[in-house]
Write an enzyme that holds these catalytic residues in place. Structure first.
Site, mmCIF file in Angstrom:
data_model
loop_
_atom_site.group_PDB
_atom_site.id
_atom_site.type_symbol
_atom_site.label_atom_id
_atom_site.label_comp_id
_atom_site.label_asym_id
_atom_site.label_seq_id
_atom_site.Cartn_x
_atom_site.Cartn_y
_atom_site.Cartn_z
ATOM 1 N N GLY A 125 -12.112 13.687 1.612
ATOM 2 C CA GLY A 125 -11.064 14.066 2.539
ATOM 3 C C GLY A 125 -10.245 12.854 2.938
ATOM 4 O O GLY A 125 -10.597 11.715 2.633
ATOM 5 N N ILE B 256 -4.748 7.915 2.107
ATOM 6 C CA ILE B 256 -4.963 6.700 1.338
ATOM 7 C C ILE B 256 -5.628 5.614 2.193
ATOM 8 O O ILE B 256 -5.373 5.512 3.391
ATOM 9 C CB ILE B 256 -3.628 6.180 0.739
ATOM 10 C CG1 ILE B 256 -3.881 5.113 -0.327
ATOM 11 C CG2 ILE B 256 -2.692 5.684 1.838
ATOM 12 C CD1 ILE B 256 -2.642 4.805 -1.185
ATOM 13 N N TYR C 260 -7.786 1.463 1.611
ATOM 14 C CA TYR C 260 -7.976 0.307 0.738
ATOM 15 C C TYR C 260 -9.425 -0.139 0.801
ATOM 16 O O TYR C 260 -10.031 -0.165 1.875
ATOM 17 C CB TYR C 260 -7.057 -0.831 1.202
ATOM 18 C CG TYR C 260 -7.237 -2.129 0.464
ATOM 19 C CD1 TYR C 260 -6.941 -2.231 -0.896
ATOM 20 C CD2 TYR C 260 -7.705 -3.258 1.118
ATOM 21 C CE1 TYR C 260 -7.111 -3.426 -1.570
ATOM 22 C CE2 TYR C 260 -7.870 -4.464 0.446
ATOM 23 C CZ TYR C 260 -7.571 -4.539 -0.898
ATOM 24 O OH TYR C 260 -7.738 -5.724 -1.572
ATOM 25 N N HIS C 261 -9.978 -0.482 -0.362
ATOM 26 C CA HIS C 261 -11.329 -1.026 -0.455
ATOM 27 C C HIS C 261 -11.266 -2.352 -1.190
ATOM 28 O O HIS C 261 -10.456 -2.523 -2.105
ATOM 29 C CB HIS C 261 -12.262 -0.081 -1.233
ATOM 30 C CG HIS C 261 -12.382 1.273 -0.644
ATOM 31 N ND1 HIS C 261 -12.851 1.499 0.635
ATOM 32 C CD2 HIS C 261 -12.086 2.495 -1.151
ATOM 33 C CE1 HIS C 261 -12.849 2.807 0.873
ATOM 34 N NE2 HIS C 261 -12.383 3.422 -0.191
ATOM 35 N N GLY D 116 -14.406 9.205 5.068
ATOM 36 C CA GLY D 116 -13.953 10.260 4.162
ATOM 37 C C GLY D 116 -15.159 10.916 3.528
ATOM 38 O O GLY D 116 -16.049 10.225 3.024
ATOM 39 N N LEU E 257 -18.380 6.012 4.707
ATOM 40 C CA LEU E 257 -17.554 5.151 5.559
ATOM 41 C C LEU E 257 -17.266 3.820 4.875
ATOM 42 O O LEU E 257 -17.968 3.407 3.952
ATOM 43 C CB LEU E 257 -18.216 4.930 6.922
ATOM 44 C CG LEU E 257 -19.540 4.180 7.004
ATOM 45 C CD1 LEU E 257 -19.379 2.670 6.928
ATOM 46 C CD2 LEU E 257 -20.245 4.536 8.304
ATOM 47 N N ALA E 258 -16.204 3.163 5.379
ATOM 48 C CA ALA E 258 -15.811 1.829 4.913
ATOM 49 C C ALA E 258 -15.555 0.972 6.154
ATOM 50 O O ALA E 258 -14.576 1.186 6.870
ATOM 51 C CB ALA E 258 -14.560 1.914 4.050
ATOM 52 N N CYS F 159 -4.831 5.666 6.111
ATOM 53 C CA CYS F 159 -5.328 6.993 6.492
ATOM 54 C C CYS F 159 -4.187 7.941 6.869
ATOM 55 O O CYS F 159 -4.390 8.911 7.592
ATOM 56 C CB CYS F 159 -6.351 6.882 7.616
ATOM 57 S SG CYS F 159 -7.721 5.786 7.200
#
Length: 190
Positions: A56, A59, A61-62, A124, A136-137, A153
């Site tokens: 879900g 956009i 960033y990782h 997400g 999670l991030a 997000c």
């Protein structure tokens, strides 16, 4: 993509007795777009790849320096709903940050964790066969500059932050343990 595929393979091959798992990983630099993500939230094209996912959200960033926690839970077996899972994720981050004397909070209308109106953690999830994927991030110690190329997000002007802006010394193993312990402590034993 290797972790993404492994997460899906794990979920597709589970049965009623499969133990739930938590995966703690980092990703190379990548923008990920949620299944309902709108392309206009990518403001500037860069050499960083954009990957479509089934989680879900919009956009995000990782990159290295960000702690990813994937939760692979059978929520049907545990008899918990998706909103409860989101709350558990947000709470485990809030409790982890409180360990470092940082006051953080969640917003019902914009899932994630915030400090002084800056986002430190994105969430997400995806549900398949009654099981969760993704998670999670948490921004720990990374280059936040690529967030300037997106509406994080889906929120224009949302500022991102990270733990290193609040804590002088960071022990990544301790953070992993705190996140995991605080998350597990909330799960019902059903």
């Amino acid at each position: 993509m290797q972790t993404y595929q492994a997460m899906h393979d794990f979920t597709l091959n589970r049965n009623a007795l499969t133990t739930d798992e938590i995966w703690l990983v980092e990703h190379p630099p990548v923008f990920t777009q949620g299944k309902v993500g709108k392309p206009e939230h990518l403001l500037t094209k860069t050499n960083i790849p954009v990957v479509q996912t089934d989680r879900g959200g919009q956009i995000t960033y990782h990159a290295p320096g960000q702690q990813i926690m994937y939760i692979l839970l059978d929520i049907k077996r545990r008899k918990i709903g998706i909103r409860e899972v989101v709350n558990y994720l947000e709470n485990c981050v809030i409790q982890t940050l409180a360990h470092y004397n940082i006051e953080a909070y969640a917003k019902t209308e914009a899932p994630g964790v915030y400090i002084d109106n800056k986002k430190i953690c994105s969430l997400g999830l995806h549900i398949k066969h009654g099981c969760t994927l993704h998670g999670l991030a948490l921004n720990i110690n990374m280059d936040l500059t690529p967030f300037n190329n997106i509406n994080p997000c889906g929120y224009a002007g949302l500022q991102m932050t990270q733990l290193k802006d609040y804590v002088a010394s960071i022990d990544r193993q301790e953070i992993k343990q705190l996140l995991t312990d605080f998350f597990i402590s909330q799960l019902p034993n059903r």
